[in-house]
Scaffold this active site. Structure first.
Site, PDB file in Angstrom:
ATOM      1  N   HIS A  76     -61.980  14.062  71.592  1.00 50.09           N
ATOM      2  CA  HIS A  76     -61.763  13.319  72.840  1.00 50.09           C
ATOM      3  C   HIS A  76     -60.729  12.204  72.721  1.00 50.09           C
ATOM      4  CE1 HIS A  76     -62.927  11.612  76.756  1.00 50.09           C
ATOM      5  NE2 HIS A  76     -62.828  10.438  76.157  1.00 50.09           N
ATOM      6  N   HIS A  80     -66.965   8.773  72.521  1.00 51.91           N
ATOM      7  CA  HIS A  80     -65.756   8.849  73.347  1.00 51.91           C
ATOM      8  C   HIS A  80     -64.641   8.023  72.702  1.00 51.91           C
ATOM      9  CE1 HIS A  80     -67.104  11.307  76.666  1.00 51.91           C
ATOM     10  NE2 HIS A  80     -68.232  10.627  76.721  1.00 51.91           N
TER      11      HIS A  80
END
Length: 284
Positions: free
Chosen positions: A218, A260
């Protein structure tokens, strides 16, 4: 985090030596000095603060994806918000440019935006429709580089607004995170292909397959050791890649933690935001 449903999403280090992060679900900006407890600053609960970056003015700048605004917070916690000229832009990535402004992506509008420290906004349309520009970073060549998630490409915009698009060799790779590496190249993650990519400033691409092609990488950031560090949202891991392509991956201790954003912290460790409600600290 006390609010485990707040959704820590992106994270960066501020000029004050603290970590700053977004809480995308609850509409807060957080601040953490390593070794101390976190402080949070409330925004519009539905604004969806997403990516955060330190600005050339010493403040932190962030995108409000749901509210279609750019936000600014000083290290003392004072918040300013700047609406975009046209509605429903979906701002996502943001980074400081070499010109003293902040540059950001407009996912829904297919544009790159620029905002000055005073809040003046300019927008530049992309030549590819439906490209979904995502993350953005400053390159070593004086341009801003960004991922085109749905166009399967990496783009560059110069300070004069000139845009160049470089297609990727792997189909449907869906690049997201991007960062400038210590070797002068741009490094990015291909969330749909399970690869790390490297692009030189003249557009030459090398791709490195992850051990787990379903890991859904990500975000990516330079580390303290000459390597790039990245998150594997689908694999519940963080990993590192050397500039010659050697990859190592490390499991996170909490299953399904949804890593993330990732950044180098003021303490020399890597920090990643876990959407399930925590920040994780990683030492080499």
């Amino acid at each position: 985090m006390a609010d485990r449903g707040g959704g820590p999403y992106a994270i960066t280090t501020g000029a004050d030596g603290a970590l700053w992060f977004t809480l995308v679900h609850s509409g807060h900006i957080g601040r953490l000095v390593p070794g101390e407890g976190p402080t949070t600053y409330r925004l519009d609960p539905a604004c969806g603060p997403t990516i955060i970056a330190h600005g050339p003015d010493g403040a932190l700048w962030f995108t409000e994806y749901q509210a279609h605004r750019i936000g600014r917070i000083t290290t003392g916690g004072t918040v300013s918000e700047f609406p975009l000229p046209t509605p429903d832009r979906g701002p996502f990535g943001i980074a400081a440019g070499p010109d003293g402004a902040l540059w950001f992506t407009e996912t829904a509008a297919g544009r790159i935006g620029r905002i000055t420290a005073e809040g003046r906004v300019s927008e530049f349309p992309l030549p590819v429709p439906g490209a979904f520009p995502s993350a953005i970073t400053a390159g070593a060549d004086g341009g801003m580089w960004f991922t085109l998630n749905q166009a399967n490409a990496i783009g560059r915009i110069g300070m004069d607004g000139t845009i160049t698009v470089h297609p990727l060799p792997t189909e449907s790779a869906a690049p997201v995170g991007i960062a400038a590496g210590p070797d002068g190249a741009l490094w990015f993650v291909e969330i749909a292909a399970g690869q790390i990519g490297r692009m030189t400033t003249d557009g030459r691409v090398t791709e490195f397959a992850l051990p787990d092609r379903a890991a859904r990488p990500h975000a990516i950031t330079p580390g303290p050791d000459g390597e790039l560090w990245f998150t594997e949202w689908g694999g519940n891991r963080v990993g590192s890649i050397s500039v010659d392509g050697v990859i190592q991956v490390y499991d996170l201790p909490t299953p399904g933690s949804e890593p993330h954003g990732i950044t180098l912290g003021p303490d020399g460790a890597l920090w990643t935001a876990l959407e399930t409600g925590a920040l994780a600290r990683i030492t080499h």
